[in-house]
Design an enzyme around this catalytic site. Structure first.
Site, PDB file in Angstrom:
ATOM      1  N   LYS A 202       0.848  -1.197   0.000  1.00 52.53           N
ATOM      2  CA  LYS A 202       0.000   0.000   0.000  1.00 52.53           C
ATOM      3  C   LYS A 202       0.884   1.248   0.000  1.00 52.53           C
ATOM      4  O   LYS A 202       0.670   2.176  -0.754  1.00 52.53           O
ATOM      5  CB  LYS A 202      -0.910  -0.051   1.231  1.00 52.53           C
ATOM      6  CG  LYS A 202      -1.853   1.117   1.338  1.00 52.53           C
ATOM      7  CD  LYS A 202      -2.855   0.927   2.467  1.00 52.53           C
ATOM      8  CE  LYS A 202      -3.606   2.229   2.706  1.00 52.53           C
ATOM      9  NZ  LYS A 202      -4.565   2.166   3.798  1.00 52.53           N
ATOM     10  N   GLU A 208      10.359  -4.764   4.748  1.00 49.76           N
ATOM     11  CA  GLU A 208      10.464  -6.159   4.331  1.00 49.76           C
ATOM     12  C   GLU A 208      10.201  -6.305   2.833  1.00 49.76           C
ATOM     13  O   GLU A 208      10.931  -6.981   2.099  1.00 49.76           O
ATOM     14  CB  GLU A 208       9.440  -7.022   5.097  1.00 49.76           C
ATOM     15  CG  GLU A 208       9.666  -7.119   6.594  1.00 49.76           C
ATOM     16  CD  GLU A 208       8.936  -6.035   7.384  1.00 49.76           C
ATOM     17  OE1 GLU A 208       8.691  -4.936   6.836  1.00 49.76           O
ATOM     18  OE2 GLU A 208       8.628  -6.292   8.562  1.00 49.76           O
ATOM     19  N   GLY A 262      -5.034  -1.882   4.624  1.00 51.29           N
ATOM     20  CA  GLY A 262      -4.219  -2.995   4.116  1.00 51.29           C
ATOM     21  C   GLY A 262      -4.848  -4.352   4.388  1.00 51.29           C
ATOM     22  O   GLY A 262      -4.925  -5.221   3.514  1.00 51.29           O
ATOM     23  N   ARG A 263      -5.332  -4.554   5.632  1.00 47.48           N
ATOM     24  CA  ARG A 263      -5.861  -5.880   5.990  1.00 47.48           C
ATOM     25  C   ARG A 263      -7.269  -6.128   5.450  1.00 47.48           C
ATOM     26  O   ARG A 263      -7.848  -7.186   5.674  1.00 47.48           O
ATOM     27  CB  ARG A 263      -5.816  -6.066   7.513  1.00 47.48           C
ATOM     28  CG  ARG A 263      -6.489  -4.955   8.303  1.00 47.48           C
ATOM     29  CD  ARG A 263      -6.130  -5.030   9.781  1.00 47.48           C
ATOM     30  NE  ARG A 263      -6.674  -3.917  10.553  1.00 47.48           N
ATOM     31  CZ  ARG A 263      -6.085  -2.729  10.698  1.00 47.48           C
ATOM     32  NH1 ARG A 263      -4.934  -2.493  10.082  1.00 47.48           N
ATOM     33  NH2 ARG A 263      -6.631  -1.781  11.434  1.00 47.48           N
ATOM     34  N   GLU A 348      -5.066  -6.643  14.577  1.00 49.12           N
ATOM     35  CA  GLU A 348      -4.567  -5.318  14.194  1.00 49.12           C
ATOM     36  C   GLU A 348      -5.719  -4.307  14.241  1.00 49.12           C
ATOM     37  O   GLU A 348      -5.503  -3.108  14.388  1.00 49.12           O
ATOM     38  CB  GLU A 348      -3.930  -5.365  12.790  1.00 49.12           C
ATOM     39  CG  GLU A 348      -2.959  -4.234  12.527  1.00 49.12           C
ATOM     40  CD  GLU A 348      -2.086  -4.438  11.296  1.00 49.12           C
ATOM     41  OE1 GLU A 348      -0.980  -4.994  11.412  1.00 49.12           O
ATOM     42  OE2 GLU A 348      -2.526  -4.049  10.197  1.00 49.12           O
ATOM     43  N   HIS A 379      -4.134 -33.024  17.346  1.00 47.50           N
ATOM     44  CA  HIS A 379      -2.959 -33.781  17.805  1.00 47.50           C
ATOM     45  C   HIS A 379      -1.878 -32.851  18.335  1.00 47.50           C
ATOM     46  O   HIS A 379      -0.713 -33.235  18.403  1.00 47.50           O
ATOM     47  CB  HIS A 379      -2.439 -34.655  16.660  1.00 47.50           C
ATOM     48  CG  HIS A 379      -3.449 -35.685  16.268  1.00 47.50           C
ATOM     49  ND1 HIS A 379      -3.520 -36.924  16.870  1.00 47.50           N
ATOM     50  CD2 HIS A 379      -4.476 -35.635  15.389  1.00 47.50           C
ATOM     51  CE1 HIS A 379      -4.540 -37.603  16.350  1.00 47.50           C
ATOM     52  NE2 HIS A 379      -5.144 -36.841  15.451  1.00 47.50           N
ATOM     53  N   LYS A 507       8.734  -0.648  14.326  1.00 46.40           N
ATOM     54  CA  LYS A 507       9.304  -0.327  13.007  1.00 46.40           C
ATOM     55  C   LYS A 507      10.348   0.776  13.144  1.00 46.40           C
ATOM     56  O   LYS A 507      11.429   0.708  12.572  1.00 46.40           O
ATOM     57  CB  LYS A 507       8.208   0.188  12.061  1.00 46.40           C
ATOM     58  CG  LYS A 507       7.291  -0.869  11.488  1.00 46.40           C
ATOM     59  CD  LYS A 507       6.393  -0.225  10.438  1.00 46.40           C
ATOM     60  CE  LYS A 507       5.232  -1.105  10.070  1.00 46.40           C
ATOM     61  NZ  LYS A 507       4.282  -0.483   9.176  1.00 46.40           N
TER      62      LYS A 507
HETATM   63  O1  F6P Z   1       1.962  -4.322   9.890  1.00 46.69           O
HETATM   64  C1  F6P Z   1       1.637  -3.013   9.639  1.00 46.69           C
HETATM   65  C2  F6P Z   1       1.160  -2.794   8.228  1.00 46.69           C
HETATM   66  O2  F6P Z   1       1.039  -1.423   8.058  1.00 46.69           O
HETATM   67  C3  F6P Z   1      -0.149  -3.501   7.918  1.00 46.69           C
HETATM   68  O3  F6P Z   1      -1.257  -2.799   8.348  1.00 46.69           O
HETATM   69  C4  F6P Z   1      -0.047  -3.642   6.452  1.00 46.69           C
HETATM   70  O4  F6P Z   1      -0.966  -4.576   5.971  1.00 46.69           O
HETATM   71  C5  F6P Z   1       1.393  -4.067   6.308  1.00 46.69           C
HETATM   72  O5  F6P Z   1       2.075  -3.290   7.273  1.00 46.69           O
HETATM   73  C6  F6P Z   1       2.001  -3.881   4.952  1.00 46.69           C
HETATM   74  O6  F6P Z   1       1.958  -2.558   4.538  1.00 46.69           O
HETATM   75  P1  F6P Z   1       2.147  -2.159   3.033  1.00 46.69           P
HETATM   76  O7  F6P Z   1       1.049  -2.780   2.231  1.00 46.69           O
HETATM   77  O8  F6P Z   1       2.113  -0.667   3.006  1.00 46.69           O
HETATM   78  O9  F6P Z   1       3.489  -2.678   2.575  1.00 46.69           O
END
Ligand code: F6P
Length: 538
Positions: A202, A208, A262-263, A348, A379, A507
């Site tokens: 987003k 990452e 995002g979620r 979240e 199990h 972060k």
């Molecule tokens: O974990 C925090 C967060 O902001 C989530 O809400 C989001 O889904 C994820 O990081 C990834 O964010 P982006 O889509 O901006 O890379």
């Protein structure tokens, strides 16, 4: 903005406290004995999903008080505000309109008096055309979704859930962790020439995802040269400039707006990898199922409204029975990522302790969500579910129609699902255990020593979901069901379900530590953090 609501000041809360005393610890089998039509009264069915909450520790009076609690929280006004495009994500000043991403032509969704549907439909058409193009491109055999959190968990969960609908499409892979081993383990199976990467972020700034996207690009360029990036990368983001700056062809960048969390984003371009996996037709069916759940949520009466009822039984467990977790047990291997997806969607959203008025809330909020596919969980951790000192309300999800050709397996799977719900509820008394042991001819000494260990207290609540089948429409409906359950709970708990400030601190500190690491600079940290940093560096 949603109005503040103070649960513990409400009239319904007072009744619910009394009911928790009177009924909360009564045995559910007793309720069944007293209410011959309990199952009839405590189940509802829509869109191929039957929800049975009769095994919750809830009396009819409790259910009525919970509906009153929702009324006092003005849940219908809240629902209206959600669908109206009001800025209910108040701390970020944004609307919450993921429902628009699954809407039909002719549906009305507006943000700041501006119709968002033309752009939603335009992007949908473009991204689905692109997905179908990828599917028909014989040179592309593998698609890698690079993203994390909402840009990973939803697409991954649905791609697995709908694996039977891939119909010869490319294999879809997911890379999320900033541990390079994740990328390596995926790339080692692939060839650059036949791989398409979709970078999903987003913000297009997530550490990452950027690290993985850069490394994937390097892997590709090392083998096919810089010019290959245009044909082997696509992107999904609200940050179109950054995606373009990465070198991705503008025609392969699919945008969306900040009113999609995002979620909650898998319904739009973030679902591109799902569409590459199952094709535009099945993707649209998934949207159709979700939209139908939106209609159900808006129109069904309270006592038939699946998201409302599930939200209320969850609040009962959390606030009045003091149960701290919610375990999700899909008896469907294809839904095995549902618990992980719901962890983000729910925790979240509702893992918060500040109210909409900026003050600490006075009541319990989001439960810890966890789980595993049945029967694997049986199990592993069911021992604790049945006999542990803590109680964990369960969502047990089974699918009537088999997802495999091994029909004998399916009967066994379903039998296990129902048996677990029954066992959790009825348990086994000492008297039953002793009688069984006597019948087996065991001595009194053996009975005295072993019987206590074989007793099941029972009365452990669960809600049973029986899906007719695991098809795109039903999967869409099921996810939308959970989204709306989360909304109702956040509304009643008076929290801001659509921000996620709680992920920021970690972060920021990680970036700070990384800088200090690279620059060899000394930061101010606690002694433990400093010692660990030194250990890692040397
Ligand atoms: O974990 C925090 C967060 O902001 C989530 O809400 C989001 O889904 C994820 O990081 C990834 O964010 P982006 O889509 O901006 O890379």
């Amino acid at each position: 903005m949603l109005k503040p609501f103070y649960l513990r000041d409400s009239e319904a809360h007072k009744r619910l406290l009394q009911l928790a005393e009177a009924d909360g610890h009564r045995s559910v089998p007793e309720f069944f004995a007293e209410e011959p039509n309990r199952f009839e009264a405590m189940h509802a069915e829509t869109l191929g999903i039957l929800m049975d909450w009769s095994k919750q520790r809830i009396s009819a009076a409790t259910m009525n008080a919970l509906y009153d609690l929702a009324s006092e929280a003005d849940w219908k006004d809240g629902r209206k505000a959600l669908f109206s495009g009001a800025a209910i994500n108040q701390t970020e000043g944004r609307a919450v309109l993921h429902m628009a991403l699954r809407a039909d032509e002719g549906d009305i969704f507006e943000v700041n008096d501006s119709d968002v549907m033309p752009s939603v439909l335009d992007v949908r058409e473009k991204m689905l055309a692109f997905a179908d193009e990828v599917r028909s491109d014989e040179d592309i055999t593998d698609v890698v979704n690079i993203g994390i959190g909402g840009s990973d968990l939803g697409p991954l969960m649905v791609t697995k859930a709908l694996r039977r609908f891939s119909d010869g499409g490319p294999a879809i892979h997911f890379v999320s962790n900033v541990d390079g081993a994740h990328l390596d383990s995926v790339l080692q199976e692939l060839s650059p020439r036949s791989t398409l990467f979709i970078v999903v972020s987003k913000t297009f700034t997530t550490q990452e995802t950027m690290a993985n996207a850069m490394a994937a690009k390097e892997w590709l360029v090392n083998s096919l040269g810089e010019s290959s990036v245009k044909a082997h990368f696509a992107a999904v983001s609200t940050n179109l400039d950054a995606a373009g700056g990465f070198g991705i062809d503008a025609k392969r960048i699919f945008g969306f707006s900040d009113w999609v969390g995002g979620r909650y984003s898998l319904w739009g371009p973030v679902g591109l990898s799902i569409a590459c996996g199952v094709g535009s037709g099945h993707f649209k069916s998934m949207l159709k199922g979700a939209r139908a759940m939106d209609v159900h949520f808006q129109e069904a009466p309270d006592d038939q409204n699946l998201p409302l009822i599930s939200a209320l039984t969850g609040i009962w467990s959390r606030e009045y029975l003091g149960l701290e977790t919610q375990v999700v047990l899909p008896y469907a291997q294809d839904l095995d990522r549902l618990p992980a997806y719901l962890q983000q969607a729910d925790m979240e959203s509702n893992g918060k302790s500040t109210g909409r008025d900026g003050k600490p809330v006075a009541h319990a909020t989001g439960a810890v969500v966890w789980g595993e596919a049945g029967t694997n969980g049986q199990h592993a951790f069911y021992q604790l579910l049945h006999q542990g000192t803590s109680i964990h309300p369960a969502d047990i999800i089974a699918v009537k129609t088999s997802m495999s050709s091994h029909l004998g397996h399916h009967q066994k799977l379903l039998a296990n699902a129902i048996a677990q719900a029954e066992a959790l509820m009825v348990g086994k008394t000492k008297g039953q255990v002793v009688a069984e042991m006597k019948a087996k001819g065991l001595s009194q000494t053996e009975i005295d020593a072993i019987a206590p260990h074989r007793v099941f207290e029972g009365n452990r609540p669960s809600t049973f979901f029986l899906l007719d089948q695991l098809d795109p429409e039903t999967v869409g409906s099921l996810i939308a069901f959970y989204e709306h359950r989360i909304f109702v709970q956040g509304l009643i708990w008076n929290i801001c379900s659509y921000d996620q400030w709680g992920v920021e601190l970690g972060k920021v500190l990680a970036n700070q530590i990384l800088n200090e690491w690279n620059e060899d600079a000394k930061g101010a940290h606690d002694p433990s953090t400093m010692a660990l940093m030194t250990r890692m560096k040397t």
